[in-house]
Every structure is written in C-alpha cells, then in structure tokens.
Design an enzyme around this catalytic site. Structure first.
Site, short mmCIF file in Angstrom:
data_model
loop_
_atom_site.label_atom_id
_atom_site.label_comp_id
_atom_site.label_asym_id
_atom_site.label_seq_id
_atom_site.Cartn_x
_atom_site.Cartn_y
_atom_site.Cartn_z
N LYS A 54 0.85 -1.20 0.00
CA LYS A 54 0.00 0.00 0.00
C LYS A 54 0.88 1.25 0.00
O LYS A 54 2.07 1.18 0.32
CB LYS A 54 -0.90 -0.01 1.24
CG LYS A 54 -0.14 0.06 2.57
CD LYS A 54 -1.04 -0.21 3.77
CE LYS A 54 -0.24 -0.19 5.06
NZ LYS A 54 -1.07 -0.64 6.21
N TYR A 284 15.21 30.32 7.63
CA TYR A 284 14.11 31.11 8.17
C TYR A 284 14.08 31.10 9.70
O TYR A 284 14.26 30.05 10.31
CB TYR A 284 12.77 30.56 7.66
CG TYR A 284 12.60 30.63 6.18
CD1 TYR A 284 12.81 31.82 5.47
CD2 TYR A 284 12.21 29.50 5.46
CE1 TYR A 284 12.63 31.87 4.09
CE2 TYR A 284 12.02 29.55 4.08
CZ TYR A 284 12.23 30.74 3.41
OH TYR A 284 12.06 30.79 2.06
C1 PLP Z 1 -0.35 -1.70 6.84
C2 PLP Z 1 -0.95 -2.96 7.30
C3 PLP Z 1 -0.17 -4.11 7.50
C4 PLP Z 1 1.34 -4.10 7.47
O1 PLP Z 1 1.85 -3.65 8.70
P1 PLP Z 1 3.43 -3.62 8.97
O2 PLP Z 1 3.54 -3.23 10.39
O3 PLP Z 1 4.00 -2.59 8.05
O4 PLP Z 1 3.95 -4.98 8.68
C5 PLP Z 1 -0.82 -5.30 7.78
N1 PLP Z 1 -2.17 -5.35 7.86
C6 PLP Z 1 -2.95 -4.26 7.70
C7 PLP Z 1 -4.42 -4.38 7.83
C8 PLP Z 1 -2.37 -3.03 7.44
O5 PLP Z 1 -3.14 -1.94 7.28
#
Ligand code: PLP
Length: 401
Positions: A54, A284
């Site tokens: 994702k 800044y």
């Molecule tokens: C993002 C996510 C994961 C992965 O989690 P990590 O800690 O990066 O391994 C697994 N399951 C769901 C439902 C997620 O949203």
C-alpha cells in the site's frame, strides 16, 4: 540503473553524463527487498507471506516492489485501496491480492472484475454482492473482525450475524469467504498484554465462523512485528509491510539485529558550499548561528520532498562525515554546517559532492531511524512520505523472464 560515485573533487560543472535522477533520488535496492522477503518467509513458515505494498509500497514504488516480493516467495499482495490493487493488475501482476479499506465511493465492481479480494467489515457486504451480481462473477471476500484495535472490522457482537449473512450469499454463489482476518494494535511492544487478548478473541471468532460452515483458505492476523516476535499469531498467512522494506518495527532493535536490510537510500548532491563568518544566521527564523568562521553546505531537499520540517538535527552524510541539519528545514532545501575544517581546506569545495540522508546503515551511515528520531515519528512515516518529486531509481531489478 547505476550512477557514478561522486567525490568532493568533481569539478562543480563537469559536463559528465549522469542520469537525471543523479541530482536527487530515492534509490531502491530490489535485492534488499528480495532478501527481506526471504527472511520474513523463513520466520513465517509454514505460513505464507502477503507483501503489503500500500501507499506506493511505503514510498518504494509499488510495481517493482511487488514483482521483487513475488520473485522472493511472497504468495500474496496486500493494499489498502481497491484503486491500488487495480494499478497492480494494470501492470500485469496476477498474484492473489487483497484490498481492505473502502468507502461508499469504492469501486467494488472493478475489484470483482479484476479478481481482487475484498476485505469486508460488514457494511460493504450488500455492495459487494451487488457488484458480484452485476459482474456475474462471485466476489472473493475476507471477513474482518475487530479484536481490539478499534478501527475497521466487525465488532464481536455482530460477528455471528455477519458470518451468517455471508454464508447465505456464499450458498447462492454470489461470493466466497476465502479469508478471515484482524489487525493487531500493539505488536511492536511485545511486552504488552493486549496482543494475547486480541489473539484469544481471534481464536473465538474463528471457531464461530467454523461452526457456521466457513472454510477459509487463509486466516491472518500478524503484521511485521508479530511475524518476528509472535509465531502463535501466524495462522495461514502473515501480512508484512515494514519488514520487507528492511526497517525494524521495534524500538531499540535495529534492522541488522533482525537480519533485515533497509531498501531505500535517499541521496542528493551538495548544491552550494560557501564560507561564512562567525555568527552567520541560517535559514528562516535565524534559529541557528555559526560558532566561529565556518562553511555551510546547502542540501537541495526539503519538506516538499518529504523531509519533515520539524526534523532539524537530522543527519546528512557527505564524504564519510555525518553532519546534523542546522536551522529550519524549508520547502526545497536545508543547510548543514561543515565547520571550520573546510574554511581552511584550500579551496577544496564540497559543491557537487554526494549527500546521503539515509541508507542501509551498514557502514555506520545515517538511517531512516535517525530521521524518525529527529522528527519525533516512526521510520514508516519517513520512507512513506518521500514525495514524488524525488525520482525513484531501482537497482538490482531482475530482467523480465
Ligand atoms: C499496513 C498494514 C499491515 C502491514 O503492517 P506492517 O507493520 O508494516 O507490517 C498489515 N495489515 C494491515 C491491515 C495493514 O493496514
């Protein structure tokens, strides 16, 4: 793609032929991705691995990372949005794929048509069934239960009725319940007791589903920290994100200690290098002033590139020396104080020298963890927020078979 190593001795405007991404790039080592997937697969075995890609693979590039993960033995891909899954399908990736975060605007019809598995917390069920009717194809559904995280997933109170409804639709041939899953809240803190509570609740809902006749292909609960620390959470499939990028989910345990290799290196070149007097204000707000005559190096990355504005003090390595960012980080740029050493360096300028923000840390170099500390956040956010303005360069890509 490879690029020549820079040294401080390069002439400022060399005319050398370099790829456009030399100016600034996030270099993604796909062999590191494959190594990490093999490492996590060994930890998870006999459970299978779902590579979570994702958010453009946490900023690493979803399509190349998905391919590398599949090459290394991941059997599944996971994303949040259906649109992310459709993009992977459009790139020709055929692996089993799950999307789990939907809205009333989500395109369930496109997911069914593309053979994308759909996570379902309850309210989506009617819409998924409508999409299956319209597509004249059964939907593949993973029922999600909230075992304590308090986000998505059916509450345990309504689990019974959700399972019952889903099985009626399954009997009508409109869907198949291929998975049951939940998500952990505190697996990155292994000493906390809530993971045990969530695991017990998950076992309970699995038993209820089994009694109702559900025979899922995959039951899944573990994320990266649970995959590494809690074998009792593995079930049939683990969903690993952070670990495949080579980063540690645990405070106080490094990537190397977990046998992981950070896959992203963010680098640029020093854009300007000049001597300044004692007391020169920097950036800044003039929150920083030089202590004595000094040389300032301008680093052409800022918050528009995903470097957190609050991360003053974050490390930048130039010619083997790591300097903290001084003064405020701006939209496009930030400054390091090279100190007095370079003032007397007889014209040896670092203009054009390579500047590394973070990499695999193998040689003591700066890491995403260092930037997370400087920004008061977690390594997940550091890599994921590197913006599209920083071109991704992929190394160790396998040629198409
Ligand atoms: C993002 C996510 C994961 C992965 O989690 P990590 O800690 O990066 O391994 C697994 N399951 C769901 C439902 C997620 O949203």
């Amino acid at each position: 793609m490879t690029y020549p190593a820079a040294t401080g001795d390069l002439p400022p405007v060399s005319g050398a032929v370099r790829p456009p991404s030399y100016e600034r790039s996030a270099v993604i080592d796909l062999e590191a991705i494959r190594h990490n997937v093999r490492r996590l697969a060994a930890a998870a075995s006999p459970a299978q691995v779902m590579a979570v890609v994702k958010a453009d693979a946490y900023g690493h590039g979803a399509v190349p990372v998905a391919r590398a993960a599949l090459e290394a033995g991941a059997g599944w891909l996971g994303v949040a949005h259906i649109s992310e899954a459709l993009a992977l399908r459009a790139a020709g990736i055929e692996a089993p794929m799950l999307a789990w975060l939907h809205t009333a605007e989500s395109n369930f019809g496109a997911a069914v048509a593309a053979g994308v598995d759909i996570g379902c917390s309850g309210w989506e069920l009617e819409r998924i069934v409508a999409a299956a009717r319209e597509q004249e194809r059964p939907a593949r559904v993973h029922l999600k239960v909230d075992t304590g995280l308090g986000r998505n997933g059916a509450t345990i109170d309504v689990w019974d009725s959700l399972v019952g409804e889903a099985m009626e639709y399954q009997d009508e041939g409109l869907l198949r319940v291929v998975g049951i899953f939940s998500h952990l809240a505190v697996a990155d803190e292994p000493e906390r007791p809530e993971t045990d509570d969530q695991l017990a609740a998950f076992r309970e809902v699995l038993a209820i589903a089994e009694d109702a006749g559900v025979d899922p292909e995959v039951r899944h609960l573990a994320n990266t920290p649970a995959t590494l620390s809690r074998p009792d959470t593995h079930f049939d499939l683990v969903r690993v994100g952070l670990g495949i990028y080579g980063l540690s989910p645990f405070e106080g345990q490094t990537s190397a200690e977990l046998g992981l290799r950070p896959a992203m290196t963010v680098r640029t070149v020093v854009a300007h290098c000049k001597d300044v007097p004692d007391g020169q204000g920097v950036s800044y707000g003039l929150n920083y002033h030089t202590h004595g005559a000094s040389t300032l190096g301008l680093i052409p990355l800022g918050y528009a590139d995903g470097v957190p504005r609050v991360a003053t003090g974050g490390p930048v390595r130039v010619e083997g020396v790591t300097y903290p960012v001084v003064g405020r980080i701006a939209m496009d740029q930030m400054v390091i104080d090279l100190g007095a050493r370079h003032v007397s360096a007889g014209g040896h300028s670092l203009l054009g020298a390579e500047a590394e923000l973070f990499g695999d840390g193998a040689d003591g170099g700066p890491t995403a963890d260092d930037w997370a500390r400087a920004a008061g956040t977690i390594n997940y956010e550091i890599v994921t927020r590197i913006s599209p303005r920083v071109p991704r360069t992929f190394i160790n890509e396998k040629p198409a078979p």
